[in-house]
Write a protein that holds these residues in place. Structure first.
Motif, PDB file in Angstrom:
ATOM      1  N   LYS A 225       3.876  -3.891   2.515  1.00 23.23           N
ATOM      2  CA  LYS A 225       2.769  -3.429   1.641  1.00 23.23           C
ATOM      3  C   LYS A 225       3.594  -2.219   0.606  1.00 23.23           C
ATOM      4  CE  LYS A 225      -0.494  -0.734   2.665  1.00 23.23           C
ATOM      5  NZ  LYS A 225      -1.655  -0.049   3.522  1.00 23.23           N
ATOM      6  N   ALA A 226       4.442  -1.667   1.170  1.00 24.30           N
ATOM      7  CA  ALA A 226       5.051  -0.596   0.235  1.00 24.30           C
ATOM      8  C   ALA A 226       5.902  -1.434  -0.756  1.00 24.30           C
ATOM      9  CB  ALA A 226       6.085   0.384   1.008  1.00 24.30           C
ATOM     10  N   MET A 227       6.613  -2.445  -0.454  1.00 17.19           N
ATOM     11  CA  MET A 227       7.368  -3.008  -1.287  1.00 17.19           C
ATOM     12  C   MET A 227       6.626  -3.896  -2.493  1.00 17.19           C
ATOM     13  SD  MET A 227      10.467  -4.366   1.362  1.00 17.19           S
ATOM     14  CE  MET A 227      11.609  -4.740   0.242  1.00 17.19           C
TER      15      MET A 227
ATOM     16  N   LEU B 248       4.479  -4.213  -7.799  1.00 19.05           N
ATOM     17  CA  LEU B 248       3.216  -4.257  -8.824  1.00 19.05           C
ATOM     18  C   LEU B 248       3.003  -3.358  -9.510  1.00 19.05           C
ATOM     19  CD1 LEU B 248       0.704  -5.918  -6.153  1.00 19.05           C
ATOM     20  CD2 LEU B 248       1.436  -7.078  -8.257  1.00 19.05           C
ATOM     21  N   ILE B 249       3.567  -2.112  -9.238  1.00 19.45           N
ATOM     22  CA  ILE B 249       3.324  -0.899 -10.122  1.00 19.45           C
ATOM     23  C   ILE B 249       3.943  -0.946 -11.747  1.00 19.45           C
ATOM     24  CG2 ILE B 249       4.108   1.503 -10.574  1.00 19.45           C
ATOM     25  CD1 ILE B 249       3.611   1.925  -7.774  1.00 19.45           C
ATOM     26  N   PRO B 250       5.112  -1.608 -11.856  1.00 25.85           N
ATOM     27  CA  PRO B 250       5.301  -1.580 -13.255  1.00 25.85           C
ATOM     28  C   PRO B 250       4.327  -2.655 -14.217  1.00 25.85           C
ATOM     29  CG  PRO B 250       7.388  -1.855 -11.904  1.00 25.85           C
ATOM     30  CD  PRO B 250       6.077  -1.912 -11.224  1.00 25.85           C
ATOM     31  N   PRO B 251       4.000  -3.654 -13.749  1.00 23.46           N
ATOM     32  CA  PRO B 251       2.894  -4.499 -14.497  1.00 23.46           C
ATOM     33  C   PRO B 251       1.425  -3.790 -14.400  1.00 23.46           C
ATOM     34  CG  PRO B 251       3.496  -5.783 -12.446  1.00 23.46           C
ATOM     35  CD  PRO B 251       4.460  -4.597 -12.543  1.00 23.46           C
ATOM     36  N   ILE B 252       1.059  -3.249 -13.564  1.00 23.29           N
ATOM     37  CA  ILE B 252      -0.065  -2.353 -13.582  1.00 23.29           C
ATOM     38  C   ILE B 252       0.107  -1.505 -14.736  1.00 23.29           C
ATOM     39  CG2 ILE B 252      -1.577  -0.751 -12.300  1.00 23.29           C
ATOM     40  CD1 ILE B 252      -1.374  -2.640  -9.828  1.00 23.29           C
TER      41      ILE B 252
END
Lengths: 241, 275
Positions: free
Chosen positions: A191-193, A198-202
């Motif tokens: 989940k952490a990975m 996912l953070i950059p596209p979000i």
């Protein structure tokens, strides 16, 4: 306190213990205590003044709060993600923004967007993954005999039943562990990975942030995309205008 | 009688329970099968595992699993971040080491702080939970077991936890007196006389959960009391790990560290100039 039915031990294995004589004095009743005994000389017992009238009491009496408390017990992992959502997705970014100086305003905004994204991903993933696990656990609670027969000794109960298990500390402990393992242990690292991936596209498509350089974590620079809403925010303008 | 039963069968309800859509029936059936599979193959197997037995044997004195599981989860994730930092080729060796130490320090301070705060708040939270229960009883008079204990005031719950048996014994005395009067008036002839006994070796409760389990015996209340405990622990751990340490401790600490580093660098520069 429980008064069980009369129990006669006809086996010859029982060893003599003077205390047993006293136990048997109550006409054969076998009495066990689950509560803790308080001393009679204890300080004055607290009376709840204005019960039901204070602000806190009004929260306690609200159905929504009671439902939330139920969620914390029955869907512990989802509740954990909810706490993370509130703390890391609201409280932390708000404080970071408030504490930020003029120099690190952009960094704080990026950190805030990062924290919000991370908390939302965590909450959504945990809620989806844990939904069948929570329902399965509810089934165990509703029909313990179907799933837990044979575990009387492990849980320290005479027989498997809803009321009996409520009082069993081993059952409570191992159940909480079983409830939290799928998310905290098994899914924790994936989940952490996934969150990191996912953070950059979000950040790019939801918040309009894009990574400019890729130096180090502390010296990363980010640029606003040319979105008027972010330009206004950057300039300190009122978004409600 | 038959006519009546026919009439009952013909009675039509316009309202009542909503009819479930047949469209989602295969999906809900599959979902139900999945949850049943998890109940049997995950939960039941876990309870029956050697690990569960070993764990329960080794942790007889441990009570609050929520805190330990939160700490284990945080340890795993912190460990992963530390390893990733140490393996990051884009950072130089010294920077990697500094960041990894920072990760470990943050984890250590957070874990210690969370356990300390959770422990410190335990007694206060017990009081909060008792007040929460008192409020619940205010709105749910049935849960007070008024038939056994009479209409007691939930505001006095702390007192009641200590003297509930006196109230019950008084009620038993009154009932026994009533039975005696009825016997004197010719009741129970030929039938067994009701025999009500006092509570033997009563317990004065300090803990609301024990009191509910043994005296109030309300299942929903047990869930709520347990939920209050989980709420406290998760909130404390969440606040410490995600807010107090990273925002209120580490950020000012980093600023102080940077300031000291800057001052030292200036001093060194002045010294080198003087030499």
């Amino acid at each position: 306190m429980k008064i069980h039915s009369i129990q006669y031990d006809t086996s010859l294995k029982q060893r003599y213990n003077p205390a047993d004589k006293m136990k048997g004095y109550n006409a054969g009743y076998n009495i066990t205590f689950n509560g803790s005994r308080a001393s009679t000389s204890e300080a004055a017992v607290k009376v709840f003044n204005n019960l039901g009238k204070t602000f806190g009491d009004k929260i306690f009496r609200s159905g929504k709060f009671q439902k939330l408390v139920e969620v914390f017990e029955e869907k512990t992992v989802v509740a954990q993600a909810l706490v993370a959502l509130v703390v890391a997705g609201v409280l932390r970014p708000a404080t970071n923004m408030a504490m930020a100086g003029k120099k690190d305003k952009e960094d704080s905004m990026y950190a805030a967007a990062h924290a919000i994204s991370s908390a939302v991903i965590g909450f959504v993933v945990s809620s989806i993954v844990m939904a069948p696990f929570d329902k399965a656990f509810k089934k165990i609670k509703a029909e313990p005999k179907k799933y837990l027969t044979g575990l009387e000794k492990l849980f320290g109960v005479e027989e498997i039943g809803k009321r009996k298990l409520e009082k069993s500390l081993p059952y409570k402990k191992i159940s909480k562990m079983a409830q939290m393992i799928p998310d905290s242990i098994v899914l924790g690292i994936p989940k952490a990975m996934m969150t990191i991936a996912l953070i950059p596209p979000i950040l790019k498509y939801v918040f309009g942030w894009e990574k400019k350089s890729n130096k180090t974590q502390n010296t990363e620079n980010f640029v606003f995309m040319d979105k008027p809403v972010f330009n206004k925010f950057k300039e300190g303008g009122n978004l409600c205008k | 009688m038959q006519v009546n039963s026919v009439n009952i069968q013909k009675t039509a309800f316009s309202g009542g329970a909503p009819v479930k859509s047949k469209l989602f029936k295969p999906v809900t059936k599959k979902y139900d099968e999945l949850t049943d599979y998890i109940a049997k193959n995950y939960y039941s197997s876990f309870y029956r595992s050697k690990f569960a037995k070993w764990f329960l044997d080794k942790t007889k004195n441990v009570k609050n699993m929520t805190t330990h599981m939160s700490a284990v989860g945080a340890t795993l994730i912190s460990g992963m971040y530390t390893i990733r930092t140490l393996q990051n080729d884009k950072l130089d060796h010294e920077k990697r080491k500094t960041l990894a130490i920072n990760d470990v320090m943050t984890w250590a301070i957070s874990t210690t702080g969370a356990y300390l705060l959770d422990g410190k708040l335990a007694k206060w939270w017990d009081g909060v939970t008792t007040r929460f229960v008192a409020n619940y009883l205010l709105d749910n008079p049935k849960a007070k077991r008024s038939r056994t204990f009479g209409d007691w005031n939930p505001a006095d719950i702390n007192k009641f936890m200590g003297n509930w048996y006196e109230v019950k014994n008084k009620k038993i005395d009154a009932l026994n007196k009533k039975i005696e009067t009825e016997i004197a008036n010719g009741a129970y002839k030929g039938s067994r006389k009701p025999n009500l006994h006092h509570v033997e070796n009563p317990v004065r409760y300090k803990n609301i959960r024990d009191f509910n389990l043994d005296v109030l015996k309300n299942k929903h209340l047990t869930t709520l009391i347990d939920g209050m405990g989980v709420l406290k622990s998760l909130f404390v751990f969440g606040m410490v790990y995600r807010y107090i340490v990273p925002v209120l401790v580490m950020k000012p600490a980093n600023k102080i560290g940077a300031y000291i580093h800057k001052k030292n660098a200036e001093k060194q520069e002045q010294n080198s100039k003087a030499v």
